[in-house]
Design a protein around this motif. Structure first.
Motif, PDB file in Angstrom:
ATOM      1  N   LEU A  71      21.276  11.137 -26.525  1.00 33.44           N
ATOM      2  CA  LEU A  71      22.049  12.384 -26.666  1.00 33.44           C
ATOM      3  C   LEU A  71      22.487  12.604 -28.107  1.00 33.44           C
ATOM      4  O   LEU A  71      22.445  13.732 -28.603  1.00 33.44           O
ATOM      5  CB  LEU A  71      23.271  12.358 -25.748  1.00 33.44           C
ATOM      6  CG  LEU A  71      23.001  12.658 -24.290  1.00 33.44           C
ATOM      7  CD1 LEU A  71      24.273  12.450 -23.464  1.00 33.44           C
ATOM      8  CD2 LEU A  71      22.479  14.074 -24.109  1.00 33.44           C
ATOM      9  N   PHE A  72      22.920  11.541 -28.771  1.00 31.91           N
ATOM     10  CA  PHE A  72      23.306  11.674 -30.177  1.00 31.91           C
ATOM     11  C   PHE A  72      22.126  12.165 -31.001  1.00 31.91           C
ATOM     12  O   PHE A  72      22.254  13.074 -31.825  1.00 31.91           O
ATOM     13  CB  PHE A  72      23.788  10.335 -30.741  1.00 31.91           C
ATOM     14  CG  PHE A  72      25.263  10.143 -30.670  1.00 31.91           C
ATOM     15  CD1 PHE A  72      26.102  10.713 -31.611  1.00 31.91           C
ATOM     16  CD2 PHE A  72      25.821   9.394 -29.659  1.00 31.91           C
ATOM     17  CE1 PHE A  72      27.466  10.535 -31.554  1.00 31.91           C
ATOM     18  CE2 PHE A  72      27.188   9.194 -29.588  1.00 31.91           C
ATOM     19  CZ  PHE A  72      28.012   9.768 -30.533  1.00 31.91           C
ATOM     20  N   GLN A  78      19.378  13.693 -29.919  1.00 36.99           N
ATOM     21  CA  GLN A  78      18.947  15.020 -29.471  1.00 36.99           C
ATOM     22  C   GLN A  78      19.816  16.111 -30.085  1.00 36.99           C
ATOM     23  O   GLN A  78      19.334  17.174 -30.443  1.00 36.99           O
ATOM     24  CB  GLN A  78      19.029  15.100 -27.949  1.00 36.99           C
ATOM     25  CG  GLN A  78      18.658  16.458 -27.382  1.00 36.99           C
ATOM     26  CD  GLN A  78      18.810  16.475 -25.864  1.00 36.99           C
ATOM     27  OE1 GLN A  78      18.994  15.449 -25.233  1.00 36.99           O
ATOM     28  NE2 GLN A  78      18.747  17.641 -25.300  1.00 36.99           N
ATOM     29  N   ASN A  79      21.098  15.827 -30.214  1.00 31.58           N
ATOM     30  CA  ASN A  79      22.034  16.807 -30.773  1.00 31.58           C
ATOM     31  C   ASN A  79      22.125  16.724 -32.289  1.00 31.58           C
ATOM     32  O   ASN A  79      23.028  17.300 -32.888  1.00 31.58           O
ATOM     33  CB  ASN A  79      23.418  16.624 -30.143  1.00 31.58           C
ATOM     34  CG  ASN A  79      23.414  16.956 -28.677  1.00 31.58           C
ATOM     35  OD1 ASN A  79      22.676  17.815 -28.226  1.00 31.58           O
ATOM     36  ND2 ASN A  79      24.244  16.264 -27.913  1.00 31.58           N
ATOM     37  N   ASP A  80      21.200  15.995 -32.900  1.00 36.45           N
ATOM     38  CA  ASP A  80      21.134  15.870 -34.355  1.00 36.45           C
ATOM     39  C   ASP A  80      22.423  15.285 -34.943  1.00 36.45           C
ATOM     40  O   ASP A  80      22.922  15.739 -35.957  1.00 36.45           O
ATOM     41  CB  ASP A  80      20.808  17.227 -34.992  1.00 36.45           C
ATOM     42  CG  ASP A  80      20.145  17.072 -36.350  1.00 36.45           C
ATOM     43  OD1 ASP A  80      19.557  16.010 -36.609  1.00 36.45           O
ATOM     44  OD2 ASP A  80      20.225  18.028 -37.154  1.00 36.45           O
ATOM     45  N   ASN A  81      22.949  14.275 -34.262  1.00 35.55           N
ATOM     46  CA  ASN A  81      24.158  13.595 -34.714  1.00 35.55           C
ATOM     47  C   ASN A  81      23.840  12.207 -35.249  1.00 35.55           C
ATOM     48  O   ASN A  81      24.618  11.278 -35.070  1.00 35.55           O
ATOM     49  CB  ASN A  81      25.164  13.481 -33.560  1.00 35.55           C
ATOM     50  CG  ASN A  81      25.772  14.805 -33.188  1.00 35.55           C
ATOM     51  OD1 ASN A  81      25.932  15.678 -34.029  1.00 35.55           O
ATOM     52  ND2 ASN A  81      26.105  14.974 -31.922  1.00 35.55           N
ATOM     53  N   ARG A 103      26.582  10.652 -37.385  1.00 30.66           N
ATOM     54  CA  ARG A 103      27.747  10.210 -36.600  1.00 30.66           C
ATOM     55  C   ARG A 103      27.412   8.900 -35.880  1.00 30.66           C
ATOM     56  O   ARG A 103      28.234   7.996 -35.820  1.00 30.66           O
ATOM     57  CB  ARG A 103      28.153  11.296 -35.597  1.00 30.66           C
ATOM     58  CG  ARG A 103      29.303  10.908 -34.714  1.00 30.66           C
ATOM     59  CD  ARG A 103      30.615  10.783 -35.503  1.00 30.66           C
ATOM     60  NE  ARG A 103      31.656  10.357 -34.609  1.00 30.66           N
ATOM     61  CZ  ARG A 103      32.460   9.327 -34.837  1.00 30.66           C
ATOM     62  NH1 ARG A 103      32.351   8.664 -35.963  1.00 30.66           N
ATOM     63  NH2 ARG A 103      33.363   8.987 -33.977  1.00 30.66           N
TER      64      ARG A 103
END
Length: 53
Positions: free
Chosen positions: A18-19, A21-24, A27
């Motif tokens: 998820l990180f 995929q969300n371009d994080n 972070r």
């Protein structure tokens, strides 16, 4: 801190996905670096405690 290890990597893998995929990615890197810093701090504390005994 618990001595029980979680060997099911699926939730962790899903969170990482998820990180990413969300371009994080930045972070995620920050979280991983903080976790490593904490692990090294704990190890250093344990080494200090052992050398004092």
């Amino acid at each position: 801190m618990s001595d029980i290890l979680d060997h099911s990597g699926q939730p962790r893998d899903a969170a990482i996905a998820l990180f990413l995929q969300n371009d994080n990615g930045d972070r995620l890197t920050d979280i991983l670096v903080d976790a490593l810093d904490e692990a090294f701090r704990i190890l250093a504390d344990e080494m200090t405690d052992r050398s004092m005994n």
